[in-house]
Design an enzyme around this catalytic site. Structure first.
Site, PDB file in Angstrom:
ATOM      1  N   ASN A 143       0.750  -1.258   0.024  1.00  0.00           N
ATOM      2  CA  ASN A 143      -0.017  -0.099  -0.070  1.00  0.00           C
ATOM      3  C   ASN A 143       0.914   1.370   0.102  1.00  0.00           C
ATOM      4  O   ASN A 143       0.466   2.332  -0.435  1.00  0.00           O
ATOM      5  CB  ASN A 143      -0.959  -0.273   1.046  1.00  0.00           C
ATOM      6  CG  ASN A 143      -1.394   1.401   1.803  1.00  0.00           C
ATOM      7  OD1 ASN A 143      -2.208   1.774   0.988  1.00  0.00           O
ATOM      8  ND2 ASN A 143      -0.845   1.911   2.629  1.00  0.00           N
TER       9      ASN A 143
ATOM     10  N   TYR B 176       2.942  10.665 -11.461  1.00  0.00           N
ATOM     11  CA  TYR B 176       1.981   9.715 -10.347  1.00  0.00           C
ATOM     12  C   TYR B 176       1.164   8.654 -11.248  1.00  0.00           C
ATOM     13  O   TYR B 176       1.172   7.527 -11.031  1.00  0.00           O
ATOM     14  CB  TYR B 176       1.035  10.463  -9.294  1.00  0.00           C
ATOM     15  CG  TYR B 176       0.285   9.712  -8.580  1.00  0.00           C
ATOM     16  CD1 TYR B 176       0.768   9.223  -7.662  1.00  0.00           C
ATOM     17  CD2 TYR B 176      -1.035   9.569  -8.655  1.00  0.00           C
ATOM     18  CE1 TYR B 176       0.032   8.229  -6.416  1.00  0.00           C
ATOM     19  CE2 TYR B 176      -1.970   9.029  -7.908  1.00  0.00           C
ATOM     20  CZ  TYR B 176      -1.432   8.097  -6.763  1.00  0.00           C
ATOM     21  OH  TYR B 176      -2.204   7.540  -5.635  1.00  0.00           O
TER      22      TYR B 176
ATOM     23  N   LYS C 158       1.527   4.594 -11.286  1.00  0.00           N
ATOM     24  CA  LYS C 158       0.135   3.659 -10.890  1.00  0.00           C
ATOM     25  C   LYS C 158      -0.211   2.791 -12.147  1.00  0.00           C
ATOM     26  O   LYS C 158      -0.754   1.687 -11.770  1.00  0.00           O
ATOM     27  CB  LYS C 158      -0.895   4.454 -10.566  1.00  0.00           C
ATOM     28  CG  LYS C 158      -0.744   5.181  -9.115  1.00  0.00           C
ATOM     29  CD  LYS C 158      -0.497   4.239  -7.980  1.00  0.00           C
ATOM     30  CE  LYS C 158      -0.268   4.923  -6.557  1.00  0.00           C
ATOM     31  NZ  LYS C 158      -0.211   3.700  -5.605  1.00  0.00           N
TER      32      LYS C 158
ATOM     33  N   ILE D 103     -10.260   9.218  -1.733  1.00  0.00           N
ATOM     34  CA  ILE D 103     -10.497   8.569  -0.490  1.00  0.00           C
ATOM     35  C   ILE D 103     -10.159   9.708   0.464  1.00  0.00           C
ATOM     36  O   ILE D 103      -8.806  10.293   0.317  1.00  0.00           O
ATOM     37  CB  ILE D 103      -9.685   7.460  -0.401  1.00  0.00           C
ATOM     38  CG1 ILE D 103     -10.048   6.329  -1.410  1.00  0.00           C
ATOM     39  CG2 ILE D 103     -10.113   6.696   0.969  1.00  0.00           C
ATOM     40  CD1 ILE D 103     -11.514   6.048  -1.463  1.00  0.00           C
TER      41      ILE D 103
ATOM     42  N   THR E 289      -8.051  11.018   3.002  1.00  0.00           N
ATOM     43  CA  THR E 289      -6.876  10.489   3.781  1.00  0.00           C
ATOM     44  C   THR E 289      -5.907  12.001   3.620  1.00  0.00           C
ATOM     45  O   THR E 289      -5.910  12.854   3.003  1.00  0.00           O
ATOM     46  CB  THR E 289      -6.047   9.561   3.015  1.00  0.00           C
ATOM     47  OG1 THR E 289      -5.627  10.080   2.036  1.00  0.00           O
ATOM     48  CG2 THR E 289      -6.957   8.197   2.857  1.00  0.00           C
TER      49      THR E 289
HETATM   50  P1  NAD Z   1      -1.191   8.217   3.214  1.00  0.00           P
HETATM   51  O1  NAD Z   1      -0.170   9.226   2.991  1.00  0.00           O
HETATM   52  O2  NAD Z   1      -2.000   8.403   4.549  1.00  0.00           O
HETATM   53  O3  NAD Z   1      -0.601   6.816   3.454  1.00  0.00           O
HETATM   54  C1  NAD Z   1       0.834   6.523   2.404  1.00  0.00           C
HETATM   55  C2  NAD Z   1       1.567   5.655   3.451  1.00  0.00           C
HETATM   56  O4  NAD Z   1       2.501   5.273   2.899  1.00  0.00           O
HETATM   57  C3  NAD Z   1       1.767   6.460   4.795  1.00  0.00           C
HETATM   58  O5  NAD Z   1       1.957   5.283   5.836  1.00  0.00           O
HETATM   59  C4  NAD Z   1       3.413   6.788   4.358  1.00  0.00           C
HETATM   60  O6  NAD Z   1       4.048   6.842   5.573  1.00  0.00           O
HETATM   61  C5  NAD Z   1       3.678   5.473   3.901  1.00  0.00           C
HETATM   62  N1  NAD Z   1       5.093   5.527   3.035  1.00  0.00           N
HETATM   63  C6  NAD Z   1       5.302   6.718   2.148  1.00  0.00           C
HETATM   64  N2  NAD Z   1       6.342   6.468   1.512  1.00  0.00           N
HETATM   65  C7  NAD Z   1       6.998   5.287   2.215  1.00  0.00           C
HETATM   66  C8  NAD Z   1       8.159   4.663   1.942  1.00  0.00           C
HETATM   67  N3  NAD Z   1       9.263   4.942   1.145  1.00  0.00           N
HETATM   68  N4  NAD Z   1       8.588   3.472   2.727  1.00  0.00           N
HETATM   69  C9  NAD Z   1       7.408   3.095   3.387  1.00  0.00           C
HETATM   70  N5  NAD Z   1       6.016   3.640   3.707  1.00  0.00           N
HETATM   71  C10 NAD Z   1       6.083   4.874   2.945  1.00  0.00           C
HETATM   72  O7  NAD Z   1      -2.338   8.245   2.474  1.00  0.00           O
HETATM   73  P2  NAD Z   1      -3.346   7.066   1.583  1.00  0.00           P
HETATM   74  O8  NAD Z   1      -4.097   7.970   0.843  1.00  0.00           O
HETATM   75  O9  NAD Z   1      -3.693   6.255   2.576  1.00  0.00           O
HETATM   76  O10 NAD Z   1      -2.266   6.190   0.823  1.00  0.00           O
HETATM   77  C11 NAD Z   1      -2.134   4.856   0.772  1.00  0.00           C
HETATM   78  C12 NAD Z   1      -2.123   4.556  -0.923  1.00  0.00           C
HETATM   79  O11 NAD Z   1      -3.222   4.694  -1.524  1.00  0.00           O
HETATM   80  C13 NAD Z   1      -1.114   5.023  -1.695  1.00  0.00           C
HETATM   81  O12 NAD Z   1      -0.252   4.117  -2.577  1.00  0.00           O
HETATM   82  C14 NAD Z   1      -1.905   6.013  -2.678  1.00  0.00           C
HETATM   83  O13 NAD Z   1      -1.200   6.201  -3.800  1.00  0.00           O
HETATM   84  C15 NAD Z   1      -2.995   5.086  -2.577  1.00  0.00           C
HETATM   85  N6  NAD Z   1      -4.462   5.970  -3.251  1.00  0.00           N
HETATM   86  C16 NAD Z   1      -4.792   6.967  -2.507  1.00  0.00           C
HETATM   87  C17 NAD Z   1      -5.845   7.669  -2.938  1.00  0.00           C
HETATM   88  C18 NAD Z   1      -6.599   8.722  -2.094  1.00  0.00           C
HETATM   89  O14 NAD Z   1      -7.499   9.370  -2.589  1.00  0.00           O
HETATM   90  N7  NAD Z   1      -6.116   9.013  -0.830  1.00  0.00           N
HETATM   91  C19 NAD Z   1      -6.609   7.393  -4.198  1.00  0.00           C
HETATM   92  C20 NAD Z   1      -5.778   6.320  -4.722  1.00  0.00           C
HETATM   93  C21 NAD Z   1      -4.904   5.618  -4.566  1.00  0.00           C
END
Ligand code: NAD
Length: 251
Positions: A92, A157, A161, A190, A192
């Site tokens: 994730n 980005y 993906k 989402i 976050t």
């Molecule tokens: P978030 O920033 O809360 O979570 C991202 C997590 O990844 C965090 O815990 C962060 O510390 C960790 N992280 C980042 N770089 C890292 C590294 N080098 N090593 C280890 N951990 C690392 O945001 P989120 O929205 O929960 O994102 C989680 C995933 O969901 C991501 O891959 C993001 O691309 C994907 N995503 C999010 C959304 C959205 O709208 N929030 C939409 C589509 C996809």
């Protein structure tokens, strides 16, 4: 899902210190799994572990930067040492990027690809080695609607993906006969921390008006899709990407 769906199983969640990863780690535990969650922030990671233990589950945190091979290997070794095996993994961890293409730097490109692409690819390599030792497993990679469509001023980005989508399909085919399933989940908008950073400056009303169901999604709604894909209910499902976006890509 009930509290026995993952009973006796061990789940690994990268980027489990916040957002979608944190909620999914908690949901795996509620469904009976022993959980290892990883990330770079120790204090936040230990807080999630404490939350899971308070709910009656068992979990451990291991500090991991998914861009670093030694960390990723250590994360899988830690999981097997701690709980004896690895059954399911949610890759994730990821970072966002936006900006005009002509202002993108090589360093930004490398950082996004190191975390979002190499981090997922390398996590799968080590996870699959561990899973093969106990006869198979299931992996879900966190992609995005950005893995399915293009968007202006989000090129790095989007490219990262799309790479996650390609990796998911190809690794699924490579290990299908060895009882390892590999799928992706593709979240839409989402609520976050990442989305707050990504959408800085845009109004919430403007964003939600673009989503057919008229609201942003919650991390719990992505966790539900991840648990389904990792469960035996999805045992004929591999190499696919489940879009969970309130209809946005369909529009
Ligand atoms: P978030 O920033 O809360 O979570 C991202 C997590 O990844 C965090 O815990 C962060 O510390 C960790 N992280 C980042 N770089 C890292 C590294 N080098 N090593 C280890 N951990 C690392 O945001 P989120 O929205 O929960 O994102 C989680 C995933 O969901 C991501 O891959 C993001 O691309 C994907 N995503 C999010 C959304 C959205 O709208 N929030 C939409 C589509 C996809």
């Amino acid at each position: 899902m009930n509290n026995r769906t993952f009973s006796g199983k061990v789940a690994l969640v990268t980027g489990g210190t916040s957002g979608i990863g944190k909620v999914t780690a908690i949901e795996f535990s509620r469904a009976g799994a022993n959980v290892v969650l990883t990330g770079r922030r120790e204090k936040e990671g230990e807080q999630v572990v404490a939350e899971i233990k308070k709910l009656g589950g068992d979990a451990a945190f291991v500090r991991t930067d998914v861009a670093k091979d030694a960390d990723v290997k250590a994360m899988v070794d830690f999981t097997v040492d701690k709980f004896g095996r690895l059954d399911v993994a949610f890759n994730n961890a990821g970072i966002e990027w936006k900006g005009p293409l002509d202002q993108a730097t090589e360093a930004e490109y490398r950082r996004v690809f190191d975390i979002n692409v190499w981090g997922v690819l390398n996590s799968m390599r080590h996870e699959i080695s561990a899973m093969l030792k106990n006869g198979g497993g299931a992996i879900v990679n966190n992609s995005s609607v950005a893995g399915h469509v293009g968007l202006g001023e989000v090129s790095i980005y989007i490219a990262s993906k799309h790479a996650v989508e390609g990796l998911t399909k190809s690794v699924a085919l490579e290990f299908a006969r060895q009882n390892i399933r590999v799928n992706a989940v593709a979240p839409g908008v989402i609520a976050t921390d990442m989305f707050d950073r990504f959408a800085e400056g845009a109004s919430r009303n403007q964003i939600t008006s673009m989503i057919p169901v008229g609201r942003m999604g919650a991390s719990e709604e992505i966790a539900a899709a991840v648990l389904y894909l990792c469960s035996d209910s999805a045992k004929f499902t591999t190499g696919t990407s489940l879009i969970v976006d309130g209809g946005w890509v369909a529009g």
